[in-house]
Design an enzyme around this catalytic site. Structure first.
Site, PDB file in Angstrom:
ATOM      1  N   SER A  94       0.834  -1.198   0.000  1.00  0.00           N
ATOM      2  CA  SER A  94       0.000   0.000   0.000  1.00  0.00           C
ATOM      3  C   SER A  94       0.872   1.253   0.000  1.00  0.00           C
ATOM      4  O   SER A  94       1.737   1.405  -0.857  1.00  0.00           O
ATOM      5  CB  SER A  94      -0.961  -0.043   1.188  1.00  0.00           C
ATOM      6  OG  SER A  94      -1.999   0.886   1.030  1.00  0.00           O
ATOM      7  N   ASP A 127      -5.501  -3.440  -2.835  1.00  0.00           N
ATOM      8  CA  ASP A 127      -4.507  -3.054  -1.834  1.00  0.00           C
ATOM      9  C   ASP A 127      -3.826  -4.268  -1.183  1.00  0.00           C
ATOM     10  O   ASP A 127      -4.490  -5.168  -0.668  1.00  0.00           O
ATOM     11  CB  ASP A 127      -5.221  -2.232  -0.756  1.00  0.00           C
ATOM     12  CG  ASP A 127      -4.271  -1.473   0.133  1.00  0.00           C
ATOM     13  OD1 ASP A 127      -3.366  -2.096   0.709  1.00  0.00           O
ATOM     14  OD2 ASP A 127      -4.449  -0.254   0.267  1.00  0.00           O
TER      15      ASP A 127
END
Length: 265
Positions: A37, A152
């Protein structure tokens, strides 16, 4: 081989830049960088040759107006933001660099929601790898990469220590910017309600932190030779990208007194 692992945390992840400033002051140079991320974004820039000073300069240019442009919503069943503006912004700095050509070994972690798998992106277009790794579900539309539908990486491995080890890291410095939760266990019993109301965003963020804290605990168990730097980012919202300086300063202050002997000895 020293591995640097940078965890997820959205805007809280700007604290990684402060940690990088400390590592530079101590002349600590990683051979491998792995990120999930926001950690994939900061780590990708660093692996591409952007030092902490340049990263700070770039990050602090993002004000509320820039944030609105980057995260401009577009109607879609797959998410609120298509990510095009983010890709354009990243490409201004990173161009079309290929991961395998970077001066430092690098990998971004993403989640394949169709095949229910953790995906390690260690080759191909750097910007597209970052775009996949930062694709918070519902917020960002998933990213197609090599035929996979990716979201993500923080939802499967928010502090990818084990990935760095598989890439050859013998010593590891892992930087976590998310809250550590102790998870007390109780039998069901009445409590006094605080009568606090929660909106959808607050429910999502609380759920995210509950999940990621447990996943981080699991990853830390893999760490035998190295150190985890936990940075307290309380008070910095995950969407407050205009507060980059605050997060960077917090990362610096909380990292500067860390003893890295265990990670380097």
């Amino acid at each position: 081989m020293l591995g640097l692992v940078l965890g997820g945390g959205a805007a809280k992840g700007y604290a990684h830049i402060g940690a990088l400033k400390v590592l530079e002051e101590k002349s600590i140079k990683p051979d491998i960088i792995v990120g999930a991320s926001m950690g994939a974004l900061v780590g990708g820039f660093y692996a591409a040759g952007f030092d902490a000073e340049k990263l700070e300069e770039i990050a602090t240019k993002v004000d509320k107006k820039t944030k609105r442009r980057l995260f401009m919503p577009r109607l879609s069943k797959r998410g609120f933001i298509d990510g095009r503006n983010v890709v354009k912004h990243l490409s201004l700095y990173l161009g079309r660099q290929q991961i395998e050509d970077l001066p430092i070994t690098y990998a971004a972690v993403a989640t394949d929601i169709e095949n229910e798998a953790e995906i390690v992106i260690d080759q191909g277009d750097l910007v597209q790898a970052i775009r996949a790794s930062i694709s918070i579900p519902v917020v960002f539309m998933p990213q197609r990469c090599a035929g996979r539908l990716l979201i993500d990486g923080g939802f499967v491995n928010p502090l990818p220590i084990s990935v760095a080890q598989k890439l050859g890291a013998k010593k590891i410095i892992a930087v976590n910017v998310l809250r550590k939760i102790e998870y007390p266990r109780f039998e069901i019993s009445p409590v006094v309600s605080p009568h606090r109301s929660y909106n959808m965003q607050q429910v999502f963020l609380e759920t995210f932190e509950l999940i990621t804290s447990r996943l981080i605990d699991y990853e830390v168990r893999h760490l035998k030779n190295g150190i985890v730097v936990n940075i307290d980012t309380k008070g910095i919202g995950m969407s407050q990208f205009e507060e980059a300086q605050k997060a960077i300063d917090r990362g610096y202050e909380e990292t500067k007194n860390v003893d890295f002997t265990r990670a380097l000895g």
